[in-house]
Design a protein around this motif. Structure first.
Motif, mmCIF file in Angstrom:
data_model
loop_
_atom_site.group_PDB
_atom_site.id
_atom_site.type_symbol
_atom_site.label_atom_id
_atom_site.label_comp_id
_atom_site.label_asym_id
_atom_site.label_seq_id
_atom_site.Cartn_x
_atom_site.Cartn_y
_atom_site.Cartn_z
ATOM 1 N N ASP A 268 0.896 -1.278 -0.108
ATOM 2 C CA ASP A 268 0.047 0.041 0.014
ATOM 3 C C ASP A 268 0.776 1.225 0.069
ATOM 4 O O ASP A 268 1.612 1.466 0.983
ATOM 5 C CB ASP A 268 -0.790 0.109 1.203
ATOM 6 N N PRO A 269 1.245 1.755 -0.976
ATOM 7 C CA PRO A 269 2.210 2.763 -1.151
ATOM 8 C C PRO A 269 1.562 4.279 -0.516
ATOM 9 O O PRO A 269 2.450 5.007 -0.091
ATOM 10 C CB PRO A 269 2.315 3.133 -2.712
ATOM 11 N N ALA A 270 0.273 4.426 -0.500
ATOM 12 C CA ALA A 270 -0.278 5.501 -0.014
ATOM 13 C C ALA A 270 -1.470 5.181 0.914
ATOM 14 O O ALA A 270 -2.505 5.477 0.499
ATOM 15 C CB ALA A 270 -0.647 6.542 -1.044
ATOM 16 N N PRO A 271 -1.225 5.011 2.378
ATOM 17 C CA PRO A 271 -2.187 4.272 3.039
ATOM 18 C C PRO A 271 -3.370 5.440 3.226
ATOM 19 O O PRO A 271 -2.968 6.725 3.530
ATOM 20 C CB PRO A 271 -1.538 4.105 4.316
ATOM 21 N N TYR A 272 -4.492 5.143 3.306
ATOM 22 C CA TYR A 272 -5.558 6.147 3.804
ATOM 23 C C TYR A 272 -5.701 7.096 2.669
ATOM 24 O O TYR A 272 -6.530 8.032 2.825
ATOM 25 C CB TYR A 272 -5.237 6.857 5.050
ATOM 26 N N GLU A 273 -5.288 6.922 1.410
ATOM 27 C CA GLU A 273 -5.525 7.802 0.233
ATOM 28 C C GLU A 273 -5.988 7.122 -0.717
ATOM 29 O O GLU A 273 -5.896 5.739 -0.930
ATOM 30 C CB GLU A 273 -4.426 8.314 -0.172
ATOM 31 N N ARG A 274 -7.088 7.705 -1.443
ATOM 32 C CA ARG A 274 -7.673 6.901 -2.778
ATOM 33 C C ARG A 274 -6.567 6.794 -3.890
ATOM 34 O O ARG A 274 -5.932 7.856 -4.199
ATOM 35 C CB ARG A 274 -8.779 7.593 -3.073
#
Length: 701
Positions: A67-73
């Motif tokens: 997950d390269p950008a947690p909590y982002e779409r």
């Protein structure tokens, strides 16, 4: 959506354009199709991972392995064609790995040639990293787990100029006193997937801790000695300038190795690059340059060094002959900045001459690939390696705490003192064992190093030492290559099949008859193996293949991607021997780091400390600092998805006793600030210009 995207890709091809040139997008959770092999990126904002894709794909954490950008779409975009070095697509018969990345074996466990070659070509890219380090917390559904936010101390800036620009900060102790103090520092080599491989080489120098002027810096930061320069390793910048490392992204780093032990004589790392270059990185006070080149078509995957920097061992994939091997590299240390031909000066009592394969102070100035050890035919894809001789680094120290090199140089006049009847017979290793694992093939191989050490010792500690001549890269020059002296080649003595993919391996440092290997497996186990007497230490013992066996296992977090030597411990019952009775496990799948302590007989163990913090997004590796007169008990975490190196302190800071006027005095020192009953505090973080996945650290001179 799937049909529409496939149709778009097909129409682009009909128009005479490559699918890789199109801008095919999908949103997180959607499926899409890429008609021809292409580089696809997945992420949001400035946080992305890349993967080579052909055919059906999913815009998900599972498919991209992280997950390269947690909590982002997030979204998926085709950004370009496959590099020429990885142009062969994976064959359809390759097995999907647990991380969503295609494996290099089929469902029967046999190597798929096209998949093998494609992965070898991408070993230093995002796809290769996803293959080696497997599923992250998102894959296991643990990414949203509620974790504590550990206490963080205030930064105090230091080394500031008249314009207010400051080079360093400290967090513990004080006030800062510009007077005599027991100065010591730990420096790290960080290997990372650079966002821009043209601008950044992918190997960085960081100061991970520093004791100075009555303060302790527990935050990772750029070394002040670089004068505020960039992140890139000083040595690697020089290799690039010399043309050894192209700056077009074709020679990213793959792996790094550094010796480890209580003596702290490990200032140099050996870095392996995609193009087969092996090169050293060091620090501001230990920055000798040394390189060697692997043979064509041999792609490195991991590096390990013996505890006194005698040899490095590099696992390789031979992309031409489809076989796994271990490259054996002889190392020699010298005074800092010295040329091989001299002159030499006194530098931490280092040898006054070039002696590859002998214990040294770790400032590597010469390396040579002696040759290769073929792994068994069913072990073509080695992924990790560890090595031990059983030799305690302190054995190389004379009375008064001085390294043995200067006092016994030149060796041609002192070699008799190292023979069995001599005073120095116990000061060098007589053999060792390397342990290699293959993740895809689920095997471990054990390699006897006694032929290697026996040959080198036989030359150095005999009349032959006077006629070896200058060192050189030719097979017949010293140190001799295996093609000229095949009797020096190490031998595979046993292979063990595992019931789960092995993800990391480490060995005890200074044990002989009871030396052990610890092999982590992806489902969340740390397996304990006896080493059958193949780590003889200072005595020439022989091992037994039958005695290499599994002895027990310890439950740890899921997908344990790194094992690190435990170099210090606040618990009184473990302070004397953490290197042999404790290991630090980083579990990517559960976002946790655990200290595993082994029983007195070494056959069982238990988790005695767990680090979890909301700041840790995607840990792949961790590394402990060295502790000597000054004690810091600080751990660094390479947070791949979080794009940072994060430090955590798990015990008191104790300054070398200089009197009551100094802070953090023994025995209690400056304690840790606990959070919710967890005696670990956040030391600080350093934001990388990419995603770090390996780190190694040592006290430096």
């Amino acid at each position: 959506m799937k049909f529409a995207l496939a149709l778009i890709a097909f129409l682009v091809l009909l128009a005479g354009k490559s699918a890789a040139a199109a801008t095919v997008q999908a949103q997180e959770g959607e499926n899409f199709v890429v008609a021809a092999s292409a580089r696809v990126r997945y992420g949001a904002g400035d946080r992305w991972v890349e993967k080579i894709v052909r055919g059906p794909a999913s815009c998900t954490n599972e498919f991209f392995g992280t997950d390269p950008a947690p909590y982002e779409r997030k979204s998926c975009t085709v950004i370009g064609p496959v590099p020429a070095r990885a142009s062969r697509a994976m064959e359809a018969s390759s097995k999907p790995a647990a991380s969503g990345v295609a494996d290099v074996v089929d469902r029967a466990g046999k190597i798929v040639p096209a998949a093998y070659r494609a992965m070898a070509a991408a070993m230093s890219e995002a796809e290769g990293i996803a293959y080696r380090y497997g599923p992250d917390a998102a894959h296991y559904g643990a990414v949203n787990a509620k974790l504590p936010t550990l206490y963080e101390r205030q930064d105090h800036l230091a080394r500031c100029n008249e314009k207010g620009a400051c080079l360093t900060s400290w967090q513990v102790g004080g006030p800062r006193k510009e007077v005599d103090f027991s100065y010591s520092t730990n420096q790290s080599s960080v290997v990372f997937l650079a966002d821009d491989p043209v601008q950044r080489a992918g190997v960085g120098d960081l100061q991970t801790s520093a004791f100075e002027t009555n303060t302790y810096a527990q935050k990772p930061q750029l070394p002040w000695q670089h004068g505020g320069g960039g992140l890139d390793s000083v040595n690697v910048v020089k290799y690039r300038a010399a043309g050894l490392l192209p700056n077009d992204g074709s020679a990213r780093p793959v792996a790094a190795g550094r010796c480890s032990g209580p003596a702290g004589n490990c200032p140099t790392s050996v870095i392996a690059f995609q193009n087969g270059l092996l090169a050293t990185t060091g620090s501001n006070t230990a920055h000798n340059l040394a390189t060697a080149q692997l043979a064509p078509n041999k792609v490195p995957t991991a590096v390990a060094m013996t505890s006194n920097s005698e040899f490095a061992f590099v696992t390789v994939w031979d992309a031409a002959e489809l076989k796994g091997q271990v490259a054996v590299v002889a190392l020699a240390g010298l005074c800092d900045g010295c040329k091989l031909e001299g002159p030499y000066y006194e530098w931490w009592n280092e040898w006054q001459g070039v002696y590859p394969g002998l214990p040294n102070m770790g400032n590597i100035a010469f390396m040579k690939v002696l040759g290769y050890v073929d792994l068994p035919a069913d072990m073509k894809a080695p992924t990790e390696i560890a090595v031990t001789t059983g030799m305690h680094p302190f054995n190389t120290v004379l009375g008064g705490g001085l390294f043995m090199g200067q006092a016994h140089s030149p060796l041609s006049r002192h070699w008799r003192s190292f023979t069995r009847s001599g005073d120095n017979y116990q000061r060098y290793a007589k053999g060792g064992v390397a342990v290699v694992v293959s993740k895809s093939e689920q095997k471990a191989a054990f390699i006897d190093l006694k032929p290697l050490f026996g040959y080198f010792n036989g030359v150095y500690f005999s009349e032959a030492v006077g006629s070896i001549g200058p060192v050189g890269q030719d097979e017949r020059q010293w140190p001799h290559g295996f093609g000229f002296k095949p009797q020096a080649r190490p031998v595979v003595v046993k292979t063990i099949a595992l019931d789960a993919p092995p993800t990391a391996v480490k060995t005890t440092i200074a044990r002989t008859k009871d030396a052990r290997a610890w092999i982590a497996t992806q489902e969340g186990s740390l397996r304990i193996f006896s080493l059958g007497g193949y780590a003889p230490g200072a005595e020439p013992r022989s091992g037994s293949p039958q005695a290499i066996a599994a002895e027990g296992k310890v439950a740890v977090g899921r997908n344990p991607t790194s094992l690190a030597n435990s170099k210090g411990e606040p618990d009184a019952d473990m302070r004397d021997d953490p290197l042999n009775r404790q290991v630090i496990v980083t579990s990517r799948g559960d976002r946790k780091i655990q200290w595993v302590r082994f029983s007195e007989d070494g056959k069982s163990g238990r988790v005695v400390r767990t680090l979890q913090d909301s700041r840790i997004v995607d840990p792949i590796a961790s590394e402990d600092i060295d502790n000597f007169a000054n004690v810091g008990l600080t751990l660094s975490v390479a947070d791949y998805g979080g794009r940072s190196v994060l430090n955590y302190r798990y015990g008191p800071v104790v300054f070398a006793d200089r009197g009551a006027q100094w802070a953090c005095q023994p025995p209690g020192g400056c304690p840790v600030k606990s959070t919710g009953g967890v005696a670990i505090e956040f030391g600080g973080g350093f934001k990388m210009q990419g995603r770090p996945y390996q780190i190694n650290t040592s006290n430096v001179p």
